[in-house]
Design a protein around this motif. Structure first.
Motif, PDB file in Angstrom:
ATOM      1  N   GLN A   6     -81.551  31.782 -26.532  1.00 59.96           N
ATOM      2  CA  GLN A   6     -82.401  32.505 -27.477  1.00 59.96           C
ATOM      3  C   GLN A   6     -83.123  31.620 -28.483  1.00 59.96           C
ATOM      4  O   GLN A   6     -84.175  31.996 -28.984  1.00 59.96           O
ATOM      5  CB  GLN A   6     -81.558  33.538 -28.237  1.00 59.96           C
ATOM      6  CG  GLN A   6     -80.939  34.590 -27.331  1.00 59.96           C
ATOM      7  CD  GLN A   6     -81.987  35.414 -26.619  1.00 59.96           C
ATOM      8  OE1 GLN A   6     -82.913  35.930 -27.240  1.00 59.96           O
ATOM      9  NE2 GLN A   6     -81.867  35.530 -25.312  1.00 59.96           N
ATOM     10  N   LYS A   7     -82.530  30.451 -28.783  1.00 58.11           N
ATOM     11  CA  LYS A   7     -83.120  29.600 -29.825  1.00 58.11           C
ATOM     12  C   LYS A   7     -83.375  28.202 -29.291  1.00 58.11           C
ATOM     13  O   LYS A   7     -82.573  27.632 -28.571  1.00 58.11           O
ATOM     14  CB  LYS A   7     -82.197  29.535 -31.036  1.00 58.11           C
ATOM     15  CG  LYS A   7     -82.091  30.873 -31.759  1.00 58.11           C
ATOM     16  CD  LYS A   7     -81.235  30.779 -32.991  1.00 58.11           C
ATOM     17  CE  LYS A   7     -81.290  32.083 -33.748  1.00 58.11           C
ATOM     18  NZ  LYS A   7     -80.102  32.885 -33.593  1.00 58.11           N
ATOM     19  N   LEU A   8     -84.506  27.656 -29.698  1.00 57.97           N
ATOM     20  CA  LEU A   8     -84.906  26.305 -29.352  1.00 57.97           C
ATOM     21  C   LEU A   8     -84.896  25.489 -30.632  1.00 57.97           C
ATOM     22  O   LEU A   8     -85.480  25.896 -31.640  1.00 57.97           O
ATOM     23  CB  LEU A   8     -86.309  26.330 -28.742  1.00 57.97           C
ATOM     24  CG  LEU A   8     -86.914  25.024 -28.295  1.00 57.97           C
ATOM     25  CD1 LEU A   8     -86.104  24.434 -27.146  1.00 57.97           C
ATOM     26  CD2 LEU A   8     -88.356  25.247 -27.861  1.00 57.97           C
ATOM     27  N   LEU A   9     -84.193  24.348 -30.619  1.00 53.68           N
ATOM     28  CA  LEU A   9     -84.085  23.496 -31.798  1.00 53.68           C
ATOM     29  C   LEU A   9     -84.872  22.214 -31.590  1.00 53.68           C
ATOM     30  O   LEU A   9     -84.765  21.591 -30.531  1.00 53.68           O
ATOM     31  CB  LEU A   9     -82.626  23.152 -32.076  1.00 53.68           C
ATOM     32  CG  LEU A   9     -81.801  24.212 -32.799  1.00 53.68           C
ATOM     33  CD1 LEU A   9     -81.588  25.421 -31.928  1.00 53.68           C
ATOM     34  CD2 LEU A   9     -80.481  23.632 -33.228  1.00 53.68           C
ATOM     35  N   ILE A  10     -85.621  21.828 -32.619  1.00 49.46           N
ATOM     36  CA  ILE A  10     -86.411  20.605 -32.568  1.00 49.46           C
ATOM     37  C   ILE A  10     -86.074  19.782 -33.804  1.00 49.46           C
ATOM     38  O   ILE A  10     -86.278  20.234 -34.938  1.00 49.46           O
ATOM     39  CB  ILE A  10     -87.919  20.916 -32.537  1.00 49.46           C
ATOM     40  CG1 ILE A  10     -88.249  21.793 -31.330  1.00 49.46           C
ATOM     41  CG2 ILE A  10     -88.733  19.623 -32.527  1.00 49.46           C
ATOM     42  CD1 ILE A  10     -89.601  22.432 -31.386  1.00 49.46           C
ATOM     43  N   SER A  23     -90.498  33.948 -27.419  1.00 45.41           N
ATOM     44  CA  SER A  23     -91.846  34.109 -27.979  1.00 45.41           C
ATOM     45  C   SER A  23     -92.426  32.814 -28.528  1.00 45.41           C
ATOM     46  O   SER A  23     -93.616  32.743 -28.813  1.00 45.41           O
ATOM     47  CB  SER A  23     -91.817  35.146 -29.101  1.00 45.41           C
ATOM     48  OG  SER A  23     -91.078  34.652 -30.209  1.00 45.41           O
ATOM     49  N   LEU A  24     -91.566  31.787 -28.711  1.00 49.39           N
ATOM     50  CA  LEU A  24     -91.941  30.503 -29.290  1.00 49.39           C
ATOM     51  C   LEU A  24     -92.472  30.624 -30.720  1.00 49.39           C
ATOM     52  O   LEU A  24     -93.263  29.810 -31.179  1.00 49.39           O
ATOM     53  CB  LEU A  24     -92.935  29.756 -28.399  1.00 49.39           C
ATOM     54  CG  LEU A  24     -92.402  29.399 -27.005  1.00 49.39           C
ATOM     55  CD1 LEU A  24     -93.459  28.705 -26.190  1.00 49.39           C
ATOM     56  CD2 LEU A  24     -91.147  28.542 -27.111  1.00 49.39           C
ATOM     57  N   THR A  25     -92.010  31.656 -31.430  1.00 52.52           N
ATOM     58  CA  THR A  25     -92.357  31.800 -32.839  1.00 52.52           C
ATOM     59  C   THR A  25     -91.293  31.115 -33.689  1.00 52.52           C
ATOM     60  O   THR A  25     -90.112  31.081 -33.329  1.00 52.52           O
ATOM     61  CB  THR A  25     -92.471  33.282 -33.255  1.00 52.52           C
ATOM     62  OG1 THR A  25     -91.239  33.937 -32.952  1.00 52.52           O
ATOM     63  CG2 THR A  25     -93.609  33.966 -32.526  1.00 52.52           C
ATOM     64  N   SER A  26     -91.716  30.583 -34.818  1.00 51.93           N
ATOM     65  CA  SER A  26     -90.805  29.886 -35.718  1.00 51.93           C
ATOM     66  C   SER A  26     -89.855  30.871 -36.386  1.00 51.93           C
ATOM     67  O   SER A  26     -90.266  31.918 -36.883  1.00 51.93           O
ATOM     68  CB  SER A  26     -91.596  29.137 -36.793  1.00 51.93           C
ATOM     69  OG  SER A  26     -90.707  28.557 -37.727  1.00 51.93           O
ATOM     70  N   LEU A  27     -88.574  30.499 -36.389  1.00 49.40           N
ATOM     71  CA  LEU A  27     -87.563  31.289 -37.087  1.00 49.40           C
ATOM     72  C   LEU A  27     -87.198  30.648 -38.420  1.00 49.40           C
ATOM     73  O   LEU A  27     -86.484  31.238 -39.218  1.00 49.40           O
ATOM     74  CB  LEU A  27     -86.304  31.429 -36.217  1.00 49.40           C
ATOM     75  CG  LEU A  27     -86.501  32.109 -34.868  1.00 49.40           C
ATOM     76  CD1 LEU A  27     -85.222  32.071 -34.058  1.00 49.40           C
ATOM     77  CD2 LEU A  27     -86.982  33.538 -35.063  1.00 49.40           C
ATOM     78  N   GLY A  28     -87.671  29.432 -38.636  1.00 51.61           N
ATOM     79  CA  GLY A  28     -87.400  28.730 -39.874  1.00 51.61           C
ATOM     80  C   GLY A  28     -87.027  27.290 -39.622  1.00 51.61           C
ATOM     81  O   GLY A  28     -87.038  26.804 -38.491  1.00 51.61           O
ATOM     82  N   ALA A  63     -77.526  32.193 -39.777  1.00 51.55           N
ATOM     83  CA  ALA A  63     -78.004  32.058 -41.151  1.00 51.55           C
ATOM     84  C   ALA A  63     -79.062  30.963 -41.301  1.00 51.55           C
ATOM     85  O   ALA A  63     -79.732  30.896 -42.327  1.00 51.55           O
ATOM     86  CB  ALA A  63     -76.830  31.760 -42.076  1.00 51.55           C
ATOM     87  N   LEU A  64     -79.187  30.102 -40.284  1.00 47.37           N
ATOM     88  CA  LEU A  64     -80.062  28.929 -40.338  1.00 47.37           C
ATOM     89  C   LEU A  64     -79.768  28.108 -41.596  1.00 47.37           C
ATOM     90  O   LEU A  64     -80.661  27.767 -42.387  1.00 47.37           O
ATOM     91  CB  LEU A  64     -81.541  29.315 -40.282  1.00 47.37           C
ATOM     92  CG  LEU A  64     -82.023  29.982 -38.997  1.00 47.37           C
ATOM     93  CD1 LEU A  64     -83.513  30.242 -39.056  1.00 47.37           C
ATOM     94  CD2 LEU A  64     -81.660  29.163 -37.778  1.00 47.37           C
ATOM     95  N   ALA A  65     -78.483  27.784 -41.760  1.00 51.20           N
ATOM     96  CA  ALA A  65     -78.054  27.044 -42.940  1.00 51.20           C
ATOM     97  C   ALA A  65     -76.946  26.066 -42.572  1.00 51.20           C
ATOM     98  O   ALA A  65     -76.138  26.332 -41.673  1.00 51.20           O
ATOM     99  CB  ALA A  65     -77.540  28.012 -44.009  1.00 51.20           C
ATOM    100  N   VAL A  66     -76.922  24.943 -43.279  1.00 50.20           N
ATOM    101  CA  VAL A  66     -75.837  23.968 -43.119  1.00 50.20           C
ATOM    102  C   VAL A  66     -74.601  24.552 -43.778  1.00 50.20           C
ATOM    103  O   VAL A  66     -74.638  24.967 -44.940  1.00 50.20           O
ATOM    104  CB  VAL A  66     -76.205  22.613 -43.759  1.00 50.20           C
ATOM    105  CG1 VAL A  66     -75.028  21.656 -43.715  1.00 50.20           C
ATOM    106  CG2 VAL A  66     -77.425  22.012 -43.073  1.00 50.20           C
ATOM    107  N   THR A  67     -73.504  24.604 -43.018  1.00 47.40           N
ATOM    108  CA  THR A  67     -72.261  25.148 -43.562  1.00 47.40           C
ATOM    109  C   THR A  67     -71.249  24.063 -43.901  1.00 47.40           C
ATOM    110  O   THR A  67     -70.372  24.286 -44.735  1.00 47.40           O
ATOM    111  CB  THR A  67     -71.618  26.148 -42.578  1.00 47.40           C
ATOM    112  OG1 THR A  67     -71.476  25.525 -41.305  1.00 47.40           O
ATOM    113  CG2 THR A  67     -72.486  27.387 -42.437  1.00 47.40           C
ATOM    114  N   ARG A  68     -71.374  22.900 -43.250  1.00 44.38           N
ATOM    115  CA  ARG A  68     -70.483  21.775 -43.544  1.00 44.38           C
ATOM    116  C   ARG A  68     -71.168  20.475 -43.203  1.00 44.38           C
ATOM    117  O   ARG A  68     -72.093  20.435 -42.406  1.00 44.38           O
ATOM    118  CB  ARG A  68     -69.187  21.860 -42.728  1.00 44.38           C
ATOM    119  CG  ARG A  68     -68.157  22.725 -43.355  1.00 44.38           C
ATOM    120  CD  ARG A  68     -66.798  22.454 -42.784  1.00 44.38           C
ATOM    121  NE  ARG A  68     -66.756  22.778 -41.367  1.00 44.38           N
ATOM    122  CZ  ARG A  68     -65.689  22.619 -40.612  1.00 44.38           C
ATOM    123  NH1 ARG A  68     -64.591  22.125 -41.112  1.00 44.38           N
ATOM    124  NH2 ARG A  68     -65.715  22.933 -39.346  1.00 44.38           N
TER     125      ARG A  68
END
Length: 127
Positions: A6-10, A23-28, A63-68
């Motif tokens: 579901q998610k592509l990371l760059i 969809s190749l839309t930015s999630l953040g 959450a698209l956040a660093v947790t540790r």
């Protein structure tokens, strides 16, 4: 790409950009402070581990956040998780394979390799 597809990371020089893989839309994006080059995904949780300079970041993909933040011995050149998602393997440029307990963040073992590490890849057997 995330294990669920579901998610592509760059990774870039200062952030990880996350896109919807369909969809190749930015999630953040997630600021990293240093280049984010290597990724490994938790087998069952929505977590990804990313090398960023002399740290490995644990990122919650929901959450698209660093947790540790895990400190490592030198610049990380590769990451892998065991199939249970409990041990995080980090190949450091200085020639050490660090094994970290993912739940506590503590190093459980450091294996000197005698040479500079350039990559680490786990291969999972399909059943």
């Amino acid at each position: 790409m995330s294990p669920d597809g579901q998610k592509l990371l760059i990774g870039t020089i200062s952030a990880i950009h996350v896109y919807d893989a369909i969809s190749l839309t930015s999630l953040g994006s997630i600021p990293t402070g240093a280049p984010a080059i290597h990724f490994t995904f938790h087998p069952t949780l929505p977590l990804v581990y990313a090398s960023s300079g002399t740290a490995v970041l644990e990122i919650n993909l929901n959450a698209l956040a660093v947790t540790r933040n895990f400190d490592v011995r030198g610049t990380s050149q590769g990451l892998a998780l065991d199939p249970n998602g409990t041990d995080l393997y980090v190949a450091a440029e200085g020639g050490t394979l660090q094994i970290l307990d993912r739940t506590t963040g503590q190093e459980t073992q450091a294996i000197p390799l005698g040479v500079h590490s350039l990559a680490l890849r786990s291969l999972r057997r399909r059943t």
